[in-house]
Structures are given as structure tokens and as C-alpha cells.
Design an enzyme around this catalytic site. Structure first.
Site, PDB file in Angstrom:
ATOM      1  N   ASP A  12     -11.052   1.455  -2.414  1.00  0.00           N
ATOM      2  CA  ASP A  12      -9.757   1.420  -3.108  1.00  0.00           C
ATOM      3  C   ASP A  12      -9.283  -0.020  -3.303  1.00  0.00           C
ATOM      4  O   ASP A  12      -9.325  -0.827  -2.365  1.00  0.00           O
ATOM      5  CB  ASP A  12      -8.687   2.169  -2.282  1.00  0.00           C
ATOM      6  CG  ASP A  12      -8.945   3.678  -2.241  1.00  0.00           C
ATOM      7  OD1 ASP A  12      -9.831   4.161  -2.968  1.00  0.00           O
ATOM      8  OD2 ASP A  12      -8.231   4.355  -1.474  1.00  0.00           O
ATOM      9  N   GLY A  39     -11.472   7.419  -1.249  1.00  0.00           N
ATOM     10  CA  GLY A  39     -12.279   8.542  -1.735  1.00  0.00           C
ATOM     11  C   GLY A  39     -11.727   9.792  -1.080  1.00  0.00           C
ATOM     12  O   GLY A  39     -11.573   9.828   0.144  1.00  0.00           O
ATOM     13  N   ASN A  43     -11.661  10.378   2.881  1.00  0.00           N
ATOM     14  CA  ASN A  43     -10.350  10.422   3.551  1.00  0.00           C
ATOM     15  C   ASN A  43     -10.180  11.737   4.308  1.00  0.00           C
ATOM     16  O   ASN A  43      -9.655  11.772   5.426  1.00  0.00           O
ATOM     17  CB  ASN A  43      -9.211  10.307   2.526  1.00  0.00           C
ATOM     18  CG  ASN A  43      -9.212   8.976   1.790  1.00  0.00           C
ATOM     19  OD1 ASN A  43      -9.831   8.019   2.242  1.00  0.00           O
ATOM     20  ND2 ASN A  43      -8.521   8.922   0.657  1.00  0.00           N
ATOM     21  N   THR A 220       0.920  21.622  -1.871  1.00  0.00           N
ATOM     22  CA  THR A 220       1.651  20.528  -1.220  1.00  0.00           C
ATOM     23  C   THR A 220       2.707  20.019  -2.202  1.00  0.00           C
ATOM     24  O   THR A 220       2.440  19.872  -3.394  1.00  0.00           O
ATOM     25  CB  THR A 220       0.692  19.402  -0.775  1.00  0.00           C
ATOM     26  OG1 THR A 220      -0.057  18.948  -1.897  1.00  0.00           O
ATOM     27  CG2 THR A 220      -0.268  19.884   0.304  1.00  0.00           C
ATOM     28  N   LEU A 221       3.910  19.766  -1.672  1.00  0.00           N
ATOM     29  CA  LEU A 221       5.057  19.452  -2.533  1.00  0.00           C
ATOM     30  C   LEU A 221       5.666  18.098  -2.206  1.00  0.00           C
ATOM     31  O   LEU A 221       6.864  17.874  -2.440  1.00  0.00           O
ATOM     32  CB  LEU A 221       6.112  20.565  -2.399  1.00  0.00           C
ATOM     33  CG  LEU A 221       5.631  21.986  -2.728  1.00  0.00           C
ATOM     34  CD1 LEU A 221       6.684  23.023  -2.328  1.00  0.00           C
ATOM     35  CD2 LEU A 221       5.321  22.106  -4.219  1.00  0.00           C
ATOM     36  N   ASP A 253      -4.940  14.154   1.392  1.00  0.00           N
ATOM     37  CA  ASP A 253      -6.228  14.178   2.098  1.00  0.00           C
ATOM     38  C   ASP A 253      -6.017  14.361   3.602  1.00  0.00           C
ATOM     39  O   ASP A 253      -6.738  15.130   4.250  1.00  0.00           O
ATOM     40  CB  ASP A 253      -6.996  12.873   1.831  1.00  0.00           C
ATOM     41  CG  ASP A 253      -7.258  12.665   0.351  1.00  0.00           C
ATOM     42  OD1 ASP A 253      -7.377  13.676  -0.367  1.00  0.00           O
ATOM     43  OD2 ASP A 253      -7.340  11.508  -0.078  1.00  0.00           O
TER      44      ASP A 253
HETATM   45  O1  RIB Z   1      -6.433  10.805  -2.521  1.00  0.00           O
HETATM   46  C1  RIB Z   1      -6.453   9.405  -2.486  1.00  0.00           C
HETATM   47  C2  RIB Z   1      -7.788   8.901  -2.927  1.00  0.00           C
HETATM   48  O2  RIB Z   1      -7.984   9.238  -4.297  1.00  0.00           O
HETATM   49  C3  RIB Z   1      -7.956   7.417  -2.877  1.00  0.00           C
HETATM   50  O3  RIB Z   1      -8.418   6.961  -1.625  1.00  0.00           O
HETATM   51  C4  RIB Z   1      -8.886   7.122  -4.039  1.00  0.00           C
HETATM   52  O4  RIB Z   1     -10.127   6.636  -3.655  1.00  0.00           O
HETATM   53  C5  RIB Z   1      -8.999   8.421  -4.815  1.00  0.00           C
HETATM   54  O5  RIB Z   1     -10.177   9.070  -4.561  1.00  0.00           O
END
Ligand code: RIB
Length: 309
Positions: A12, A39, A43, A220-221, A253
Site C-alpha cells: 500500500d 491486500g 490483511n 458492515t456499516l 478486513d
Molecule cells: O481493504 C484494504 C486493502 O484494500 C488495502 O490494504 C489495499 O491493499 C486494498 O487491497
């Protein structure tokens, strides 16, 4: 609990901004960008590990430094990485992330090696997936790979959790094999529209997606908490926790990772959603997707501090 995660790994690049740029506009953000691990798949794997599960990740990175750093970071988060392959002809996935003053984000992903994770990679990880207590997926990898993994898990009685992010542009043929669908509000509305509905509330979206074949759904809200529903008639809001958001990147995540472990332990959906909600709330008080993930002990303590929110 053993959890398998099939999904994306990204690096990121985050820039904090006062407000998002409009189309064709340039804005100056914070002096420095931040490079961090992300990702949705990675995550969620790290969050499930932070909640105490044994986690195996099935994924792909590029043959580059970002890929090596991503694997190193996942290993130090306690995630088993034997099924993370290195693609020789593509780079590691990259996400360009803008975060505004309210902590809201805007994300664009260059998938790189995530896009060549194939159904063959799923076959190669068959043993791990079929021995797991649950399988988590998202939609940052090819749909056919998601489908292969869900089919395999379903045939072998392994519960599946799908976070449909980013939202699919077409109907998911395997929706009825998904045990728990975890969209955010936008994704829930987008998905409902694929099935011919124009819901005006999360409740309506949940009903539509259950009619389309989903067994259980958690929408999720954000700062409004979440909504849980199932095919047996459950429809219940879970109250939010009062926090000041710094960065909402990866909150969904963290939610998915904690929810998966709680459900795998046999906790009822409402209890699991309360815990996942607390974990996600803590995560938005900290920067980046997973630079400071809360662990289970912190989440339990946080919940004790907010008995009635
Ligand atoms: O949900 C957040 C993620 O979305 C970030 O870490 C980014 O890499 C994208 O995949």
C-alpha cells in the site's frame, strides 16, 4: 482454529489528504507518503492470526522486493506462507490509497501477481483448505479462482466466508455455496442491483441477497455498526463502538478476520459480529491497514470498557 485465506497481497502507498481530488484536479497532500503492507487477503489473514487462529494463506506475489517484504511481514504476523507462490512475470500487487481528514479512504489497486492466482493454485493447496475450520475469500483475485476454492471447501464441508470486495460486476454463480457474505454497505447495494433490486436500506439489501441464495449475511456499516441477517429470519443491527477514526483502511478486513475465528469457535453470529465490530473499531483508531492490528486480549478489554457502548 485453523483458517485458510485465499486472496490478495498488496503493497500500500498511502497519502493523507485534506480532501480527495476531483476528476482532473491536482491536490497537494501530506509531505510524505507511507509505504505499508496490505491486500485484502493478507490483511484478513493477519487479522485472523491476531485473533488467535492458525492461518494459512494461499496467494501470489511478484518476484520482487515488495513480494519478499510482504511474505516476511505475513510470517512475522504468524501466518503460514508455504502456499504463497512467486510469479516470475508480474509484479507484486500495489494499492494507491488516499486517506482524508475523516479517516475515509479511496483505493485503486494494480493487481499484478494477484491476477495470475489460478484454480491450479487452489488444487495445490487442497490439503490445507479441506483441513481448515473455515475458508476466507475476497474478490481481488480472478473470479474463477474464487469459485474453485469455494467449490472445494463446500464439497468438503468447510464453511466459507466471502468478503465481496471490490464489488463484482456480475452475478456470482457460487453465491449459494457461500455460508457468510460480508459486504460493506456500498458492496451490498451493488450486489443487490446485480440481482435486479434497488434496496433503500441495508435491511432491504440483506433480504435481497438472502433471496439470491446467501445463507448468512453481515453488512458492515462503518460508524453505524453492522447488520446481521440469515435465511431463517434473523435481521438484527449490531451497535457501533464510539471511536474517533484516524484511518478506516482495512477495517473491513480486520472485521472479517476476527469474525472468521469467532465463528469457527462455534460462537453465534451476533456474538461473533460484536467481537469483529470491536476489533474493527479499534483498528480505525490506528493508521494503515494493519500496521498495529489489535489482538484478542485487547479486543476483549475494549469490549469490557464499553458494555453498553
Ligand atoms: O481493504 C484494504 C486493502 O484494500 C488495502 O490494504 C489495499 O491493499 C486494498 O487491497
Amino acid at each position: 482454529m485453523q483458517i485458510a485465506v485465499v486472496g490478495s497481497i498488496n503493497t500500500d502507498i498511502t497519502i493523507n489528504v485534506a480532501t480527495f481530488a476531483k476528476p482532473n484536479e491536482t491536490v497537494i497532500g501530506a509531505d510524505n507518503y507511507i509505504l505499508s503492507q496490505g491486500g485484502k487477503g493478507a490483511n484478513q489473514a493477519a487479522a485472523a492470526a491476531a485473533s488467535g487462529a492458525q492461518v494459512h494463506m494461499i496467494a501470489q506475489v511478484g518476484d520482487d522486493d515488495l513480494g519478499s517484504q510482504a511474505i516476511k511481514s505475513l510470517k512475522s504476523a504468524g501466518v503460514h506462507c508455504e502456499h504463497i507462490k512467486i510469479a516470475d512475470s508480474s509484479s507484486t500487487g500495489l494499492a494507491a490509497i488516499l486517506v482524508n481528514q475523516d479517516g475515509d479512504n479511496s483505493i485503486t489497486v494494480a493487481p499484478g501477481a494477484n491476477n495470475s492466482l489460478t484454480p491450479q493454485n487452489i488444487t495445490a493447496a487442497k490439503g490445507i483448505i479441506t483441513q481448515s475450520d473455515c475458508l476466507i475469500l475476497q474478490l481481488e483475485i480472478p473470479l474463477e479462482t474464487v469459485e474453485a476454492a469455494i467449490n472445494l471447501a463446500h464439497k468438503n464441508g468447510v464453511p466459507t466466508i466471502l468478503n465481496p470486495a471490490p464489488a463484482s460486476k456480475k452475478e456470482l454463480p457460487f453465491l449459494s455455496q457461500v455460508d457468510f457474505l460480508i459486504p460493506n454497505e456500498i458492496e451490498a447495494y451493488d450486489m443487490a442491483s446485480l440481482y435486479g433490486d434497488t434496496p433503500k436500506s441495508p435491511e432491504e439489501a440483506a433480504r435481497c441477497l438472502i433471496k439470491a441464495g446467501v445463507k448468512n449475511i453481515v453488512i458492515t456499516l462503518g460508524s453505524k455498526g453492522c447488520l446481521i441477517a440469515n435465511a431463517e429470519g434473523l435481521l438484527q443491527r449490531i451497535k457501533p463502538y464510539p471511536v474517533k477514526a484516524v484511518d478506516t483502511t482495512g477495517a473491513g478486513d480486520t472485521f472479517c478476520g476476527f469474525l472468521a475465528n469467532a465463528l469457527s469457535q462455534g460462537k453465534p453470529l451476533a456474538t461473533a459480529a460484536e467481537e469483529a465490530s470491536a476489533a474493527a473499531s479499534l483498528s480505525v483508531t490506528r493508521p494503515q491497514a494493519r500496521s498495529q492490528l489489535p489482538n484478542q486480549a485487547e479486543v476483549s478489554e475494549f469490549m469490557k470498557q464499553h458494555p453498553d457502548r
